[in-house]
Design an enzyme around this catalytic site. Structure first.
Site, PDB file in Angstrom:
ATOM      1  N   HIS A   1      14.826 -83.450 -39.284  1.00 27.52           N
ATOM      2  CA  HIS A   1      14.152 -84.696 -39.662  1.00 27.52           C
ATOM      3  C   HIS A   1      15.033 -85.545 -40.555  1.00 27.52           C
ATOM      4  O   HIS A   1      15.034 -86.776 -40.440  1.00 27.52           O
ATOM      5  CB  HIS A   1      12.829 -84.382 -40.371  1.00 27.52           C
ATOM      6  CG  HIS A   1      11.892 -85.537 -40.421  1.00 27.52           C
ATOM      7  ND1 HIS A   1      11.691 -86.281 -41.573  1.00 27.52           N
ATOM      8  CD2 HIS A   1      11.088 -86.090 -39.473  1.00 27.52           C
ATOM      9  CE1 HIS A   1      10.805 -87.233 -41.319  1.00 27.52           C
ATOM     10  NE2 HIS A   1      10.429 -87.154 -40.063  1.00 27.52           N
ATOM     11  N   CYS A   2      15.799 -84.907 -41.420  1.00 26.43           N
ATOM     12  CA  CYS A   2      16.655 -85.619 -42.360  1.00 26.43           C
ATOM     13  C   CYS A   2      17.795 -86.369 -41.668  1.00 26.43           C
ATOM     14  O   CYS A   2      18.270 -87.391 -42.181  1.00 26.43           O
ATOM     15  CB  CYS A   2      17.274 -84.664 -43.374  1.00 26.43           C
ATOM     16  SG  CYS A   2      16.092 -83.641 -44.280  1.00 26.43           S
TER      17      CYS A   2
END
Length: 365
Positions: free
Chosen positions: A356-357
């Site tokens: 996600h990052c």
């Protein structure tokens, strides 16, 4: 030509951030290369980024931003379906330095261009300088011909928020109230900014994240909306797990919350790794002034929650851990209508984040 809007706010203009589970037109990523953050000259991390990009490309278009020095290498290693665009950056965390895209539900798309200061600026940021990363959002807006709202006096990273697309935003006090972000703003003022620029009505605050030393506790390692009225939350029964207390506190808090529509949240448990993910090979990471040094044996922030929802799928981290298969089955149960794909991402965790990052979705207008 993309323009910057300075005399209004998204909520005033009818724009809001859609949920991650809403339809998307693509995903942006940034190629890793910093030798003072990624071990072995970033080559293991590059392999992991390629695997993540390939997994996403099964479902929707992927654009990889790459420096001039690494352009040929990235183009040669990435699948042909991935678009490669030259762009100067400071590191590879597009979730945090990239734009937060907004829609108006009538075919319009804009973006919030938050001020970025490397997770805390000179107070406790992870590297200096960060000026190139602070320009990434504007560059992506130019690339997509998206008008944007620049928040010059307000620092925020995309990993610190999750929304349900129906008026609710989820975040943590540990991050947004950190002295390195917006020390002149109190909790109420920060809520007003979130609502104005995300088009939301209610802010749900969890107390802590699980990475106080990296991002000051981003929400995307702890919990996220999986559909309106429902959230996923990290969980472990192991009292010796380093994230046990934070997981229990987050689950208990979410179980007592209601969203902007007044719905009591349904909370789904997502396991943590059986064993802590420990960094190794830190001796191959360069020591450079302005960057926080890493040490072998320190706990890497390895959370299965750091997955990415895409069109028809969910891309989930895998850590070569006993609970990898359990995590995939739990995520599949949360998303029966989507195909769950696991990707080996220990190398990304070693750098301070996960799937996600390193991604930022472009919602369908």
């Amino acid at each position: 030509m993309a323009k910057r809007i300075t005399d209004s706010t998204p909520i005033r203009d009818g724009y809001f951030m859609p949920a991650e589970f809403a339809p998307q037109d693509g995903v942006f990523m940034i190629w890793p290369e910093r030798p003072d953050n990624w071990r072995d000259g970033a080559k293991p991390a590059q392999a992991a980024f390629c695997a993540v990009a390939a997994a996403i490309a099964q479902f929707e278009p992927v654009t990889m931003l790459v420096s001039n020095a690494q352009f040929e290498n990235a183009r040669a290693r990435l699948p042909e379906a991935v678009r490669v665009v030259e762009c100067t950056t400071d590191d590879a965390w597009v979730r945090d330095c990239g734009p937060t895209f907004l829609i108006d539900g009538r075919g319009g798309r804009r973006a919030a261009d938050w001020r970025f200061n490397a997770w805390g600026g000179l107070y406790d940021g992870l590297y200096f300088p960060w000026a190139n990363d602070d320009r990434v959002a504007q560059k992506i807006c130019e690339l997509t011909n998206t008008d944007s709202y620049r928040t010059d006096g307000f620092v925020l990273e995309g990993g610190s928020i999750h929304v349900d697309g129906e008026g609710t935003v989820l975040t943590t006090e540990m991050c947004l109230l950190s002295p390195g972000r917006n020390p002149d703003l109190d909790k109420h003022a920060i809520e007003k900014m979130l609502c104005a620029y995300l088009g939301c009505e209610k802010v749900l605050w969890l107390k802590d994240g699980i990475d106080p030393d990296e991002t000051n506790g981003h929400i995307d390692d702890v919990a996220c909306f999986i559909r309106p009225g429902e959230v996923a939350c990290i969980w472990t029964d192991d009292k010796n797990h380093p994230f046990y207390e934070q997981a229990r506190a987050a689950y208990d808090a979410l179980s007592r919350m209601t969203d902007a529509k007044g719905r009591a949240l349904k909370v789904h448990k997502l396991c943590l790794t059986k064993k802590p993910c420990l960094l190794h090979g830190a001796e191959t990471i360069d020591r450079v002034a302005g960057s926080i040094p890493r040490e072998s044996g320190e706990v890497a922030i390895a959370s299965y929650m750091n997955f990415l929802i895409v069109n028809g799928g969910v891309i989930v981290p895998q850590y070569d851990d006993e609970n990898d298969a359990l995590a995939l089955s739990q995520v599949q149960a949360m998303f029966p209508e989507r195909r769950v794909v696991g990707v080996a991402t220990r190398e990304i965790a070693y750098g301070g984040g996960n799937i996600h990052c390193i991604t930022q979705q472009l919602p369908r207008a």
